[in-house]
Design a protein around this motif. Structure first.
Motif, mmCIF file in Angstrom:
data_model
loop_
_atom_site.group_PDB
_atom_site.id
_atom_site.type_symbol
_atom_site.label_atom_id
_atom_site.label_comp_id
_atom_site.label_asym_id
_atom_site.label_seq_id
_atom_site.Cartn_x
_atom_site.Cartn_y
_atom_site.Cartn_z
ATOM 1 N N ASN A 174 5.154 -3.063 -3.409
ATOM 2 C CA ASN A 174 4.849 -4.391 -3.946
ATOM 3 C C ASN A 174 5.606 -5.522 -3.238
ATOM 4 O OD1 ASN A 174 7.423 -3.955 -4.917
ATOM 5 N ND2 ASN A 174 6.832 -3.879 -7.080
ATOM 6 N N LYS B 229 -2.431 1.810 -4.035
ATOM 7 C CA LYS B 229 -1.258 2.215 -4.827
ATOM 8 C C LYS B 229 -0.340 3.153 -4.052
ATOM 9 C CE LYS B 229 -3.574 6.117 -7.127
ATOM 10 N NZ LYS B 229 -2.689 7.165 -6.635
ATOM 11 N N SER C 238 3.957 5.429 0.961
ATOM 12 C CA SER C 238 4.085 5.467 -0.505
ATOM 13 C C SER C 238 5.547 5.419 -0.963
ATOM 14 C CB SER C 238 3.421 6.739 -1.037
ATOM 15 O OG SER C 238 3.635 6.882 -2.417
#
Length: 260
Positions: free
Chosen positions: A4, A26, A42
């Motif tokens: 983010n 995501k 990730s």
């Protein structure tokens, strides 16, 4: 650094400014920086390790694509999006699709490099042809006609040779292979050297004809148009001068005295 935090205008983990974000899920983000396209893996270590492995699989092909991409920044936006799509496919586990996309991008980049290099080659040949013609015209305009008589025909032959060389370049340019690693200077120098060779070749042919070493039946005093046509042909053909040199060599061998 978490996913983010990868947003346009911020810095990535290596301190590079994030110029744009092409892909954001995501599990990963694919972004553009000043040096190219990179993924941010990730936040979950296990998934990130799998992504790094997949990214490594397309590494060699991606590196060659990035090398070709350098110097084609005017086309970089559309190309970068395709690179980002291939990285996304790899991180999603679709390595075959990723390699197919990168292969297509590589072929496109090679085509662009070839087109750019050919243009530089042809443009330098044209500029040198115009330069030689202009220099000859200025010289003749500034020189006394009485002084011109001896050198006029040679200068005209030289200009005709450059015209023939440029015609050759223009007609064969699509067959020219450009080294992807060559810069504009190398391409321009190659194009200019082709015109210089054409000029030298046409002048050589003129003197060879004048000295009756080749085409002994050509009367230079009565056939200026003919010698100009031959000069253009000598500049155009890459085999004309070598063949003439072989003929001159054979003539010299025949004239050599037989010493026992």
């Amino acid at each position: 650094m978490n996913l983010n935090e990868v947003v346009k205008g911020c810095k990535d983990q290596r301190g590079r400014e994030i110029l744009d974000v092409y892909w954001s899920t995501k599990d990963y983000v694919i972004f553009r920086h000043e040096s190219g396209i990179s993924p941010h893996f990730s936040d979950e270590r296990k998934i990130a390790d799998e992504q790094r492995k997949a990214y490594g699989e397309i590494g060699p092909l991606l590196s060659s694509v990035n090398a070709l991409r350098f110097g084609l920044m005017s086309k970089a936006n559309s190309i970068d999006r395709e690179i980002a799509r291939s990285i996304s496919q790899a991180l999603d586990g679709n390595l075959e699709n990723a390699n197919e996309i990168l292969t297509a991008v590589k072929e496109r980049l090679l085509g662009l490099k070839n087109a750019k290099g050919r243009l530089q080659y042809q443009l330098s040949a044209f500029i040198l042809m115009v330069f030689v013609s202009a220099v000859v015209w200025i010289y003749l305009a500034a020189t006394n006609p009485a002084v011109q008589s001896g050198i006029l025909i040679v200068l005209q032959v030289a200009v005709c040779g450059t015209v023939g060389g440029f015609l050759s370049v223009s007609m064969t340019i699509k067959k020219l292979d450009i080294d992807p690693d060559s810069d504009w200077k190398a391409n321009a120098l190659s194009g200019a050297s082709r015109i210089i060779i054409a000029l030298i070749g046409s002048v050589f042919i003129y003197f060879a004809i004048k000295s009756k070493l080749i085409l002994g039946n050509v009367d230079l005093s009565a056939m200026n148009e003919g010698i100009f046509a031959i000069a253009i042909a000598a500049g155009f053909s890459e085999t004309f001068v070598p063949n003439a040199l072989q003929q001159v060599s054979r003539h010299a061998e025949k004239e050599k005295p037989n010493i026992k």
